[in-house]
Design a protein around this motif. Sequence first.
Motif, PDB file in Angstrom:
ATOM      1  N   LEU A  46       0.826  -1.202   0.000  1.00  0.00           N
ATOM      2  CA  LEU A  46       0.000   0.000   0.000  1.00  0.00           C
ATOM      3  C   LEU A  46       0.870   1.265   0.000  1.00  0.00           C
ATOM      4  O   LEU A  46       0.577   2.226  -0.717  1.00  0.00           O
ATOM      5  N   LEU A  47       1.954   1.252   0.771  1.00  0.00           N
ATOM      6  CA  LEU A  47       2.868   2.390   0.792  1.00  0.00           C
ATOM      7  C   LEU A  47       3.534   2.590  -0.572  1.00  0.00           C
ATOM      8  O   LEU A  47       3.683   3.720  -1.038  1.00  0.00           O
ATOM      9  N   ILE A  48       3.920   1.488  -1.211  1.00  0.00           N
ATOM     10  CA  ILE A  48       4.513   1.574  -2.553  1.00  0.00           C
ATOM     11  C   ILE A  48       3.499   2.159  -3.526  1.00  0.00           C
ATOM     12  O   ILE A  48       3.825   3.029  -4.341  1.00  0.00           O
ATOM     13  N   ALA A  49       2.253   1.707  -3.435  1.00  0.00           N
ATOM     14  CA  ALA A  49       1.213   2.165  -4.363  1.00  0.00           C
ATOM     15  C   ALA A  49       0.928   3.657  -4.194  1.00  0.00           C
ATOM     16  O   ALA A  49       0.895   4.408  -5.175  1.00  0.00           O
ATOM     17  N   VAL A  50       0.736   4.110  -2.968  1.00  0.00           N
ATOM     18  CA  VAL A  50       0.438   5.522  -2.723  1.00  0.00           C
ATOM     19  C   VAL A  50       1.638   6.386  -3.114  1.00  0.00           C
ATOM     20  O   VAL A  50       1.492   7.441  -3.743  1.00  0.00           O
TER      21      VAL A  50
ATOM     22  N   ALA B 100       1.866  -0.696 -11.609  1.00  0.00           N
ATOM     23  CA  ALA B 100       0.429  -0.399 -11.729  1.00  0.00           C
ATOM     24  C   ALA B 100       0.094   0.942 -11.091  1.00  0.00           C
ATOM     25  O   ALA B 100      -0.663   1.743 -11.654  1.00  0.00           O
ATOM     26  N   ALA B 101       0.662   1.225  -9.931  1.00  0.00           N
ATOM     27  CA  ALA B 101       0.379   2.486  -9.246  1.00  0.00           C
ATOM     28  C   ALA B 101       0.986   3.673  -9.993  1.00  0.00           C
ATOM     29  O   ALA B 101       0.364   4.729 -10.094  1.00  0.00           O
ATOM     30  N   THR B 102       2.176   3.501 -10.520  1.00  0.00           N
ATOM     31  CA  THR B 102       2.794   4.567 -11.307  1.00  0.00           C
ATOM     32  C   THR B 102       1.950   4.874 -12.528  1.00  0.00           C
ATOM     33  O   THR B 102       1.717   6.038 -12.867  1.00  0.00           O
TER      34      THR B 102
END
Length: 191
Positions: free
Chosen positions: A5-9, A138-140
């Motif tokens: 979650l931290l990587i995604a945000v 995916a988040a990037t």
Amino acid sequence: MKELLLIAVSSAFVNNVVLSRFLGICPFLGVSKNVKTAAGMGSAVVFVITISSLITGVIYRFLLVPTGFEYLQTIVFILVIAALVQFVEMFLKKLMPPLYNALGVYLPLITTNCAVLGVALTNVQKSYTILQGTVNGAATALGFLVSIVLMAGIREKTEYNDIPESFRGTPIVLVTAGLMAIAFFGFSGLI
């Protein structure tokens, strides 16, 4: 789960690929004239970055590292990205011709979009596992999608405003991008 979650945000908002790291500016400025086209380009980039993050992670971990060919990572990653972009181009040409025509030259330029290669190299640089790298990709890509759609919405609205002559066209777009970058720096205190 907390780490993912931290990587995604962090990847989507805090270190936004376009507005914080300034990668992928060409499609960001070139395709953001209307929201539908921007969403189409953003969706194509989401697919390419997410899948390329997965594939390049697997290739790096199970092929390049064991054989000692880590120095070939950039060439291998570019080949993977080019193949995925060709797949997306064929898919859009066959199933979504209006979007294919609207994206024009910017669709094949995903291959040379430094954001796509930047994500793959960042995954290696930060020693992410395959799952962490895929989440980062995916988040990037989602951050790119949010940025380009926001920019397209703002550009559609400013088209009908009374803008001074010296700011019409590219200057107001660059000012808008700068203000968006400043706004996204507000997320820097999150993580």
